[in-house]
Design a protein around this motif. Structure first.
Motif, mmCIF file in Angstrom:
data_model
loop_
_atom_site.group_PDB
_atom_site.id
_atom_site.type_symbol
_atom_site.label_atom_id
_atom_site.label_comp_id
_atom_site.label_asym_id
_atom_site.label_seq_id
_atom_site.Cartn_x
_atom_site.Cartn_y
_atom_site.Cartn_z
ATOM 1 N N MET A 1 7.018 13.643 -17.658
ATOM 2 C CA MET A 1 7.050 14.067 -16.157
ATOM 3 C C MET A 1 8.315 14.939 -15.960
ATOM 4 S SD MET A 1 7.438 11.437 -12.903
ATOM 5 C CE MET A 1 6.053 11.500 -12.143
ATOM 6 N N THR A 2 8.117 15.933 -15.436
ATOM 7 C CA THR A 2 9.256 17.029 -15.034
ATOM 8 C C THR A 2 9.472 16.879 -13.584
ATOM 9 O OG1 THR A 2 8.403 18.410 -16.903
ATOM 10 C CG2 THR A 2 10.110 19.355 -15.233
ATOM 11 N N SER A 3 10.858 16.812 -13.290
ATOM 12 C CA SER A 3 11.179 16.840 -11.725
ATOM 13 C C SER A 3 11.804 17.952 -11.462
ATOM 14 C CB SER A 3 12.152 15.552 -11.584
ATOM 15 O OG SER A 3 13.087 15.701 -12.220
ATOM 16 N N THR A 4 11.721 18.582 -10.077
ATOM 17 C CA THR A 4 12.422 19.794 -9.936
ATOM 18 C C THR A 4 13.804 19.405 -9.336
ATOM 19 O OG1 THR A 4 10.494 20.858 -9.920
ATOM 20 C CG2 THR A 4 12.104 21.856 -8.582
ATOM 21 N N ILE A 5 14.914 19.777 -9.848
ATOM 22 C CA ILE A 5 16.110 19.901 -9.066
ATOM 23 C C ILE A 5 16.160 20.788 -7.953
ATOM 24 C CG2 ILE A 5 18.624 20.090 -9.473
ATOM 25 C CD1 ILE A 5 18.064 19.054 -12.410
ATOM 26 N N PRO A 6 16.493 20.290 -6.940
ATOM 27 C CA PRO A 6 16.497 21.368 -5.515
ATOM 28 C C PRO A 6 17.594 22.360 -5.720
ATOM 29 C CG PRO A 6 16.521 18.838 -4.935
ATOM 30 C CD PRO A 6 16.690 19.028 -6.477
ATOM 31 N N ILE A 7 17.337 23.361 -5.041
ATOM 32 C CA ILE A 7 18.409 24.452 -5.330
ATOM 33 C C ILE A 7 19.376 24.151 -3.669
ATOM 34 C CG2 ILE A 7 19.002 26.873 -5.294
ATOM 35 C CD1 ILE A 7 16.213 27.056 -6.620
ATOM 36 N N GLY A 8 20.600 23.887 -4.055
ATOM 37 C CA GLY A 8 21.643 23.726 -2.836
ATOM 38 C C GLY A 8 22.489 24.913 -2.368
ATOM 39 N N VAL A 9 22.364 25.405 -1.422
ATOM 40 C CA VAL A 9 23.340 26.742 -1.278
ATOM 41 C C VAL A 9 23.701 26.294 0.366
ATOM 42 C CG1 VAL A 9 22.188 28.205 -2.510
ATOM 43 C CG2 VAL A 9 21.527 27.980 0.039
ATOM 44 N N THR A 10 24.985 27.168 0.677
ATOM 45 C CA THR A 10 25.629 26.982 1.910
ATOM 46 C C THR A 10 25.311 28.242 2.633
ATOM 47 O OG1 THR A 10 26.927 25.234 1.353
ATOM 48 C CG2 THR A 10 27.449 26.309 3.380
ATOM 49 N N VAL A 11 24.749 28.650 3.725
ATOM 50 C CA VAL A 11 24.300 29.564 4.655
ATOM 51 C C VAL A 11 25.372 29.649 5.845
ATOM 52 C CG1 VAL A 11 23.090 31.621 5.280
ATOM 53 C CG2 VAL A 11 22.487 29.987 3.251
ATOM 54 N N ASN A 12 26.143 30.610 6.023
ATOM 55 C CA ASN A 12 26.839 30.703 7.289
ATOM 56 C C ASN A 12 27.408 29.051 7.670
ATOM 57 O OD1 ASN A 12 26.562 33.287 7.497
ATOM 58 N ND2 ASN A 12 24.997 33.317 8.860
ATOM 59 N N GLY A 13 28.014 28.291 6.674
ATOM 60 C CA GLY A 13 28.440 27.107 7.003
ATOM 61 C C GLY A 13 27.608 25.966 7.149
ATOM 62 N N VAL A 14 26.138 26.265 7.044
ATOM 63 C CA VAL A 14 25.203 25.306 6.824
ATOM 64 C C VAL A 14 24.632 25.074 5.627
ATOM 65 C CG1 VAL A 14 22.893 24.497 8.059
ATOM 66 C CG2 VAL A 14 24.849 25.970 9.297
ATOM 67 N N ASP A 15 24.505 23.816 4.979
ATOM 68 C CA ASP A 15 23.871 23.304 3.726
ATOM 69 C C ASP A 15 22.596 23.381 3.866
ATOM 70 O OD1 ASP A 15 26.533 22.868 2.639
ATOM 71 O OD2 ASP A 15 26.482 20.926 3.107
ATOM 72 N N HIS A 16 21.752 24.147 2.904
ATOM 73 C CA HIS A 16 20.209 23.930 2.861
ATOM 74 C C HIS A 16 19.962 23.640 1.267
ATOM 75 C CE1 HIS A 16 19.754 26.219 6.575
ATOM 76 N NE2 HIS A 16 20.807 26.778 6.200
ATOM 77 N N GLU A 17 18.808 22.939 1.390
ATOM 78 C CA GLU A 17 17.897 22.700 0.081
ATOM 79 C C GLU A 17 16.822 23.218 -0.130
ATOM 80 O OE1 GLU A 17 18.188 18.429 -1.367
ATOM 81 O OE2 GLU A 17 20.405 18.878 -1.622
ATOM 82 N N PHE A 18 16.279 23.817 -1.117
ATOM 83 C CA PHE A 18 15.022 24.349 -1.538
ATOM 84 C C PHE A 18 14.524 23.834 -2.796
ATOM 85 C CE2 PHE A 18 17.328 27.405 0.978
ATOM 86 C CZ PHE A 18 16.679 27.386 1.901
ATOM 87 N N ALA A 19 13.188 23.341 -2.560
ATOM 88 C CA ALA A 19 12.496 22.812 -3.647
ATOM 89 C C ALA A 19 12.355 23.731 -4.783
ATOM 90 C CB ALA A 19 11.356 21.893 -3.213
ATOM 91 N N GLU A 20 12.053 25.017 -4.545
ATOM 92 C CA GLU A 20 11.755 26.153 -5.578
ATOM 93 C C GLU A 20 12.524 27.359 -5.541
ATOM 94 O OE1 GLU A 20 10.124 27.378 -1.587
ATOM 95 O OE2 GLU A 20 9.834 25.438 -2.613
ATOM 96 N N PRO A 21 12.670 27.882 -6.474
ATOM 97 C CA PRO A 21 13.485 29.112 -6.888
ATOM 98 C C PRO A 21 12.912 30.223 -5.651
ATOM 99 C CG PRO A 21 12.752 28.328 -8.978
ATOM 100 C CD PRO A 21 11.851 27.668 -8.025
ATOM 101 N N LEU A 22 13.935 30.992 -4.879
ATOM 102 C CA LEU A 22 13.672 32.000 -4.208
ATOM 103 C C LEU A 22 14.663 33.012 -4.310
ATOM 104 C CD1 LEU A 22 14.298 30.807 -0.593
ATOM 105 C CD2 LEU A 22 15.116 29.834 -2.505
ATOM 106 N N SER A 23 14.308 34.211 -4.015
ATOM 107 C CA SER A 23 15.300 35.328 -3.990
ATOM 108 C C SER A 23 16.097 35.287 -2.619
ATOM 109 C CB SER A 23 14.408 36.793 -4.126
ATOM 110 O OG SER A 23 13.737 36.964 -2.959
ATOM 111 N N VAL A 24 16.964 36.159 -2.751
ATOM 112 C CA VAL A 24 17.985 36.265 -1.424
ATOM 113 C C VAL A 24 17.181 36.627 -0.214
ATOM 114 C CG1 VAL A 24 20.110 37.581 -0.672
ATOM 115 C CG2 VAL A 24 19.949 36.607 -3.019
#
Length: 71
Positions: free
Chosen positions: A1-24
């Motif tokens: 079983m493979t689990s996806t690690i969320p991509i965590g980024v901070t944009v303008n001081g707010v933390d966000h998590e995304f389940a899948e890769p995405l471009s800028v």
């Protein structure tokens, strides 16, 4: 079983998590931020528009900067 690690980024001081890769560019669209008339800084360094189709990296701190007119 493979689990996806969320991509965590901070944009303008707010933390966000995304389940899948995405471009800028996709990140800006997802967050309903403008793509025109803005500049980006990633981890304090200018991130040129020619690189906006590159994937967002885990842990990035992104600032979306707009030009301000004044007098």
């Amino acid at each position: 079983m493979t689990s996806t690690i969320p991509i965590g980024v901070t944009v303008n001081g707010v933390d966000h998590e995304f389940a899948e890769p995405l471009s800028v560019r996709e990140l800006l669209a997802r967050l309903e931020l403008p793509c025109q008339g803005v500049a980006l800084a990633v981890d304090g360094a200018v991130f040129s528009k020619s690189r906006w189709d590159e994937p967002v990296g885990r842990g990035w701190t992104i600032e979306v900067l707009t030009a301000v007119q004044g007098g």
